[in-house]
Design an enzyme around this catalytic site. Structure first.
Site, short mmCIF file in Angstrom:
data_model
loop_
_atom_site.label_atom_id
_atom_site.label_comp_id
_atom_site.label_asym_id
_atom_site.label_seq_id
_atom_site.Cartn_x
_atom_site.Cartn_y
_atom_site.Cartn_z
N TYR A 171 -3.50 1.60 8.36
CA TYR A 171 -2.31 2.38 8.73
C TYR A 171 -2.61 3.84 8.46
O TYR A 171 -3.24 4.19 7.45
CB TYR A 171 -1.09 1.96 7.89
N GLU A 215 3.13 7.74 13.49
CA GLU A 215 2.44 6.67 12.78
C GLU A 215 1.56 5.85 13.73
O GLU A 215 1.95 5.59 14.87
CB GLU A 215 3.44 5.72 12.12
#
Length: 212
Positions: free
Chosen positions: A102, A192
């Site tokens: 991530y 993100e």
């Protein structure tokens, strides 16, 4: 604030040289079939809605050939996933995933920060809040000086804190620095990549993204 569909977000990622899967947007089953033909390998058909958890909700399906892609698109288009109507799908090459990461940038409005925070985690595919709660030793973050920005060695340091192998530092830094570049360039509230994946043939690719 405006949320971007996944396919729109990936268009922004490509402008900063972050690798994304080959994919095409489709509004009809016929377009989905043609997209799968162009890709020429098994594909993922993804409902384009403003929601997380699409896979568990049935909004992400797999197809081995163009005919299956058409059938899957027929099932998804016009249906509701998590209470939202599916008007478009993204047909992408199916990735052979080895590892999920991530990376993202959010605006922290707390008194001690009041600015962007760059985050990297060796746990991908789940919400970063959940990852931080369950695996705090697998999440690294950095308060960003907006005037200084993010440098390559900042990305290296974040990854090294979490024990990432050195041969992955360069490709990961492209994504980590790139998501901050998108954040600044397009005046995002949050940006993100989740998951950012390592494929079994050694490539780092943005498999999904959320940009607000």
């Amino acid at each position: 604030m405006v949320r971007l569909y996944e396919y729109r977000g990936k268009e922004l990622l490509k402008t900063v040289k972050i690798p994304v899967p080959e994919g095409y947007v489709a509004s009809t089953p016929e377009e989905a079939e043609k997209a799968a033909e162009k890709i020429g390998k098994p594909v993922v058909v993804k409902a384009q809605i403003f929601a997380t958890g699409r896979f568990k909700a049935g909004g992400i399906k797999f197809a081995d050939n163009p005919g299956e892609a058409r059938k899957v698109a027929e099932d998804l288009l016009g249906s509701e996933v998590k209470g939202m109507e599916v008007k478009k799908v993204l047909v992408e090459e199916k990735l052979d995933i080895d590892k999920e990461f991530y990376t993202g940038v959010i605006v922290d409005t707390s008194r001690n920060t009041q600015g962007p925070v760059l985050i990297f985690s060796t746990v991908g595919g789940v919400g970063i809040e959940e990852a931080a709660r369950e695996f705090p030793n697998k999440v690294a973050q950095m308060k960003v000086d907006y005037f200084r920005g993010v440098r390559t060695y900042d990305a290296y340091n974040l990854a090294l804190k979490l024990g990432v192998p050195r041969h992955l530092l360069r490709p990961l830094s492209v994504a980590i620095c790139g998501i901050y570049e998108v954040f600044v360039k397009y005046e995002a509230r949050s940006a993100e990549i989740n998951p950012l994946v390592l494929t079994k043939d050694g490539k780092i690719i943005a498999a999904d993204c959320r940009i607000t």
